[in-house]
Design an enzyme around this catalytic site. Structure first.
Site, PDB file in Angstrom:
ATOM      1  N   TYR A 153      -4.734  -8.716  16.475  1.00 57.32           N
ATOM      2  CA  TYR A 153      -3.710  -9.061  15.464  1.00 57.32           C
ATOM      3  C   TYR A 153      -3.535 -10.578  15.369  1.00 57.32           C
ATOM      4  O   TYR A 153      -3.615 -11.160  14.277  1.00 57.32           O
ATOM      5  CB  TYR A 153      -2.401  -8.353  15.830  1.00 57.32           C
TER       6      TYR A 153
ATOM      7  N   ASN B 196       3.486 -15.863  15.551  1.00 59.41           N
ATOM      8  CA  ASN B 196       3.424 -16.541  16.859  1.00 59.41           C
ATOM      9  C   ASN B 196       2.287 -15.989  17.720  1.00 59.41           C
ATOM     10  O   ASN B 196       1.878 -16.648  18.672  1.00 59.41           O
ATOM     11  CB  ASN B 196       4.779 -16.419  17.573  1.00 59.41           C
ATOM     12  N   HIS B 197       1.774 -14.801  17.373  1.00 56.14           N
ATOM     13  CA  HIS B 197       0.673 -14.239  18.172  1.00 56.14           C
ATOM     14  C   HIS B 197      -0.661 -14.948  17.909  1.00 56.14           C
ATOM     15  O   HIS B 197      -1.623 -14.720  18.645  1.00 56.14           O
ATOM     16  CB  HIS B 197       0.600 -12.726  17.975  1.00 56.14           C
TER      17      HIS B 197
ATOM     18  N   ILE C 159       0.848  -1.198   0.000  1.00 57.48           N
ATOM     19  CA  ILE C 159       0.000   0.000   0.000  1.00 57.48           C
ATOM     20  C   ILE C 159       0.887   1.254   0.000  1.00 57.48           C
ATOM     21  O   ILE C 159       0.458   2.332  -0.372  1.00 57.48           O
ATOM     22  CB  ILE C 159      -0.957  -0.025   1.215  1.00 57.48           C
TER      23      ILE C 159
ATOM     24  N   ARG D  84      13.015 -12.722  25.794  1.00 57.16           N
ATOM     25  CA  ARG D  84      12.040 -13.541  25.072  1.00 57.16           C
ATOM     26  C   ARG D  84      12.528 -13.860  23.646  1.00 57.16           C
ATOM     27  O   ARG D  84      12.382 -14.986  23.161  1.00 57.16           O
ATOM     28  CB  ARG D  84      10.690 -12.824  25.042  1.00 57.16           C
TER      29      ARG D  84
ATOM     30  N   SER E 143      10.250 -13.784  15.947  1.00 61.22           N
ATOM     31  CA  SER E 143      10.722 -12.384  15.950  1.00 61.22           C
ATOM     32  C   SER E 143      11.850 -12.279  14.946  1.00 61.22           C
ATOM     33  O   SER E 143      12.974 -12.701  15.232  1.00 61.22           O
ATOM     34  CB  SER E 143      11.243 -12.010  17.343  1.00 61.22           C
TER      35      SER E 143
ATOM     36  N   GLY F  87       0.030  -6.565   5.181  1.00 57.95           N
ATOM     37  CA  GLY F  87      -1.018  -6.453   6.199  1.00 57.95           C
ATOM     38  C   GLY F  87      -0.473  -5.801   7.451  1.00 57.95           C
ATOM     39  O   GLY F  87       0.697  -5.431   7.524  1.00 57.95           O
ATOM     40  N   VAL F  88      -1.361  -5.660   8.429  1.00 59.92           N
ATOM     41  CA  VAL F  88      -0.982  -5.051   9.709  1.00 59.92           C
ATOM     42  C   VAL F  88      -0.134  -6.059  10.478  1.00 59.92           C
ATOM     43  O   VAL F  88      -0.487  -7.234  10.575  1.00 59.92           O
ATOM     44  CB  VAL F  88      -2.254  -4.674  10.496  1.00 59.92           C
TER      45      VAL F  88
HETATM   46  P1  NAI Z   1       5.727  -4.509   8.302  1.00 56.80           P
HETATM   47  O1  NAI Z   1       4.622  -3.836   9.037  1.00 56.80           O
HETATM   48  O2  NAI Z   1       7.061  -3.820   8.273  1.00 56.80           O
HETATM   49  O3  NAI Z   1       5.281  -4.809   6.797  1.00 56.80           O
HETATM   50  C1  NAI Z   1       3.942  -5.061   6.423  1.00 56.80           C
HETATM   51  C2  NAI Z   1       3.676  -4.329   5.130  1.00 56.80           C
HETATM   52  O4  NAI Z   1       2.290  -4.539   4.783  1.00 56.80           O
HETATM   53  C3  NAI Z   1       3.894  -2.826   5.230  1.00 56.80           C
HETATM   54  O5  NAI Z   1       4.817  -2.382   4.255  1.00 56.80           O
HETATM   55  C4  NAI Z   1       2.515  -2.241   5.008  1.00 56.80           C
HETATM   56  O6  NAI Z   1       2.533  -1.013   4.265  1.00 56.80           O
HETATM   57  C5  NAI Z   1       1.804  -3.339   4.246  1.00 56.80           C
HETATM   58  N1  NAI Z   1       0.348  -3.242   4.427  1.00 56.80           N
HETATM   59  C6  NAI Z   1      -0.334  -3.014   5.586  1.00 56.80           C
HETATM   60  N2  NAI Z   1      -1.647  -2.932   5.345  1.00 56.80           N
HETATM   61  C7  NAI Z   1      -1.817  -3.118   4.002  1.00 56.80           C
HETATM   62  C8  NAI Z   1      -2.924  -3.119   3.154  1.00 56.80           C
HETATM   63  N3  NAI Z   1      -4.177  -2.916   3.615  1.00 56.80           N
HETATM   64  N4  NAI Z   1      -2.729  -3.316   1.830  1.00 56.80           N
HETATM   65  C9  NAI Z   1      -1.474  -3.509   1.332  1.00 56.80           C
HETATM   66  N5  NAI Z   1      -0.362  -3.523   2.103  1.00 56.80           N
HETATM   67  C10 NAI Z   1      -0.532  -3.313   3.428  1.00 56.80           C
HETATM   68  O7  NAI Z   1       5.865  -5.978   8.921  1.00 56.80           O
HETATM   69  P2  NAI Z   1       7.081  -6.985   8.801  1.00 56.80           P
HETATM   70  O8  NAI Z   1       7.819  -6.990  10.075  1.00 56.80           O
HETATM   71  O9  NAI Z   1       7.803  -6.765   7.543  1.00 56.80           O
HETATM   72  O10 NAI Z   1       6.290  -8.370   8.745  1.00 56.80           O
HETATM   73  C11 NAI Z   1       5.883  -8.923   7.505  1.00 56.80           C
HETATM   74  C12 NAI Z   1       4.790  -9.946   7.770  1.00 56.80           C
HETATM   75  O11 NAI Z   1       5.286 -10.938   8.658  1.00 56.80           O
HETATM   76  C13 NAI Z   1       3.544  -9.364   8.415  1.00 56.80           C
HETATM   77  O12 NAI Z   1       2.409 -10.009   7.872  1.00 56.80           O
HETATM   78  C14 NAI Z   1       3.690  -9.720   9.879  1.00 56.80           C
HETATM   79  O13 NAI Z   1       2.436  -9.857  10.516  1.00 56.80           O
HETATM   80  C15 NAI Z   1       4.444 -11.033   9.799  1.00 56.80           C
HETATM   81  N6  NAI Z   1       5.263 -11.263  10.977  1.00 56.80           N
HETATM   82  C16 NAI Z   1       6.422 -10.550  11.181  1.00 56.80           C
HETATM   83  C17 NAI Z   1       7.207 -10.788  12.295  1.00 56.80           C
HETATM   84  C18 NAI Z   1       8.512 -10.092  12.514  1.00 56.80           C
HETATM   85  O14 NAI Z   1       9.206 -10.420  13.486  1.00 56.80           O
HETATM   86  N7  NAI Z   1       8.910  -9.134  11.697  1.00 56.80           N
HETATM   87  C19 NAI Z   1       6.801 -11.771  13.319  1.00 56.80           C
HETATM   88  C20 NAI Z   1       5.541 -12.435  13.013  1.00 56.80           C
HETATM   89  C21 NAI Z   1       4.826 -12.201  11.878  1.00 56.80           C
HETATM   90  C1  15L Z   2       4.980 -10.164  15.345  1.00 61.46           C
HETATM   91  O1  15L Z   2       4.025 -10.785  14.895  1.00 61.46           O
HETATM   92  C2  15L Z   2       5.270  -8.776  14.911  1.00 61.46           C
HETATM   93  O2  15L Z   2       4.987  -8.591  13.546  1.00 61.46           O
HETATM   94  C3  15L Z   2       6.711  -8.350  15.168  1.00 61.46           C
HETATM   95  O3  15L Z   2       6.777  -6.943  15.077  1.00 61.46           O
HETATM   96  C4  15L Z   2       7.245  -8.829  16.512  1.00 61.46           C
HETATM   97  O4  15L Z   2       6.731  -8.088  17.515  1.00 61.46           O
HETATM   98  C5  15L Z   2       6.993 -10.328  16.698  1.00 61.46           C
HETATM   99  O5  15L Z   2       5.670 -10.709  16.383  1.00 61.46           O
HETATM  100  C6  15L Z   2       7.300 -10.850  18.104  1.00 61.46           C
HETATM  101  O6  15L Z   2       6.473 -11.554  18.667  1.00 61.46           O
HETATM  102  O7  15L Z   2       8.405 -10.577  18.606  1.00 61.46           O
END
Ligand code: NAI
Ligand code: 15L
Length: 274
Positions: free
Chosen positions: A144, A120-121, A43, A182, A173, A81-82
């Site tokens: 979430y 993991n949530h 987005i 953690r 994470s 996504g969020v």
């Molecule tokens: P992030 O928040 O940096 O990236 C998510 C991306 O999705 C963002 O660029 C955002 O603009 C986009 N987005 C949000 N709402 C949208 C919509 N309605 N339409 C199109 N795009 C949209 O998150 P991150 O850290 O890169 O994580 C990526 C994925 O992995 C996410 O789905 C997150 O839930 C999952 N995840 C990440 C973890 C981590 O440790 N980074 C842990 C667990 C899950």
């Molecule tokens: C997630 O799902 C989140 O996207 C990331 O930002 C971290 O907080 C991770 O879990 C976590 O549990 O550490």
């Protein structure tokens, strides 16, 4: 960055959603090694297309836009996504409507496989002193986590009804290094993230499989034995970071829900992100 592919299998066109996010920026240059064309979407702005890339900026809540997004795509790495506890409206748009739009688009475009970034949530209310496997039913720790559990259910339904395969990655994470005690249990290095995604894309048969996204950490909360067929073998560990993390955080309050439950601080966040 030049990169030796972890698999000789090559896709014609891969789609990476959430490509502007933290993990999307990590995977965007790396996934190029596995496909002729990498379509990236978010987005938010994604800059201009590099060689071999196609760029599409759109909201996952836009059903017709998502249908067009999946045209000609062999497989999807769905990170969009969020990604934290937020008010319900953006979670509804990005993670509930978004995931249904994605699977409907996959059905209509005959996309074969989706790698779904769950979290993991989805199981955040299991305790840190128990080890759970890949068939552990969800115990979401907020809106979430609930949306990720919903995404896994959508994946299950589209496998049984339409034969679309999914690997749901319950990512721990994934950051450059573990930030707290953690995360010594939940950490997933970026190199292991790539290994996990590539294994999930190239395993011969996955149906709908669930796997925890973690490195080879000492004292993990999770047991991936049930997902060995995916062929993911982590090469990194949080152990080299232990001394520094423990020095920064020498004490844990074991009565604090953030220390009791696997979801950590997420289990205490107000449901509406207030
Ligand atoms: P992030 O928040 O940096 O990236 C998510 C991306 O999705 C963002 O660029 C955002 O603009 C986009 N987005 C949000 N709402 C949208 C919509 N309605 N339409 C199109 N795009 C949209 O998150 P991150 O850290 O890169 O994580 C990526 C994925 O992995 C996410 O789905 C997150 O839930 C999952 N995840 C990440 C973890 C981590 O440790 N980074 C842990 C667990 C899950
Ligand atoms: C997630 O799902 C989140 O996207 C990331 O930002 C971290 O907080 C991770 O879990 C976590 O549990 O550490």
């Amino acid at each position: 960055m030049s990169h030796s592919p972890l698999s000789s299998l090559r896709f014609k066109r891969l789609l990476l959603t959430g490509a502007a996010g933290n993990l999307g920026q990590v995977l965007r240059p790396r996934l190029k090694a596995y496909c002729d064309v990498l379509r990236v979407s978010d987005i938010q702005s994604l800059g201009s297309a590099a060689a071999g890339e196609e760029v599409q900026v759109l909201d996952l809540a836009d059903a017709s836009g998502v249908k067009a997004l999946l045209e000609g795509v062999d497989a999807v790495v769905h990170l969009g996504g969020v990604s934290t506890e937020q008010p319900w409206a953006p979670i509804l748009a990005g993670n509930i409507m978004g995931v249904v739009n994605l699977y409907e688009a996959a059905r209509l475009n005959k996309t074969r496989r989706i790698i779904f970034a769950s979290s993991n949530h989805a199981t955040g209310f299991y305790r840190q002193d128990e080890v759970i496997g890949t068939s552990a039913p969800p115990k979401p720790d907020g809106f979430y986590g609930l949306s990720k559990a919903f995404g896994e259910d959508v994946a299950e339904m589209y496998w049984h009804r339409w034969g679309i395969e999914t690997v749901s990655l319950r990512i721990g994470s994934s950051f450059p290094e573990p930030r707290d005690r953690r995360m010594l249990s939940t950490w997933l290095s970026y190199d292991d993230l790539e290994r996990l995604v590539v294994a999930s894309l190239t395993a011969p048969i996955v149906k709908h499989s669930v796997i925890y996204g973690m490195s080879d950490n000492r004292g993990s909360f999770w047991d991936n034995t049930g997902a060995r067929h995916i062929g993911y073998r982590p090469q990194d560990s949080s152990e080299p970071f232990r001394a520094a993390v423990e020095a920064r955080q020498p004490h844990i309050d074991i009565t604090d829900p953030a220390a009791i439950y696997q979801g950590g601080g997420f289990v205490k966040m107000a449901p509406h992100g207030e």
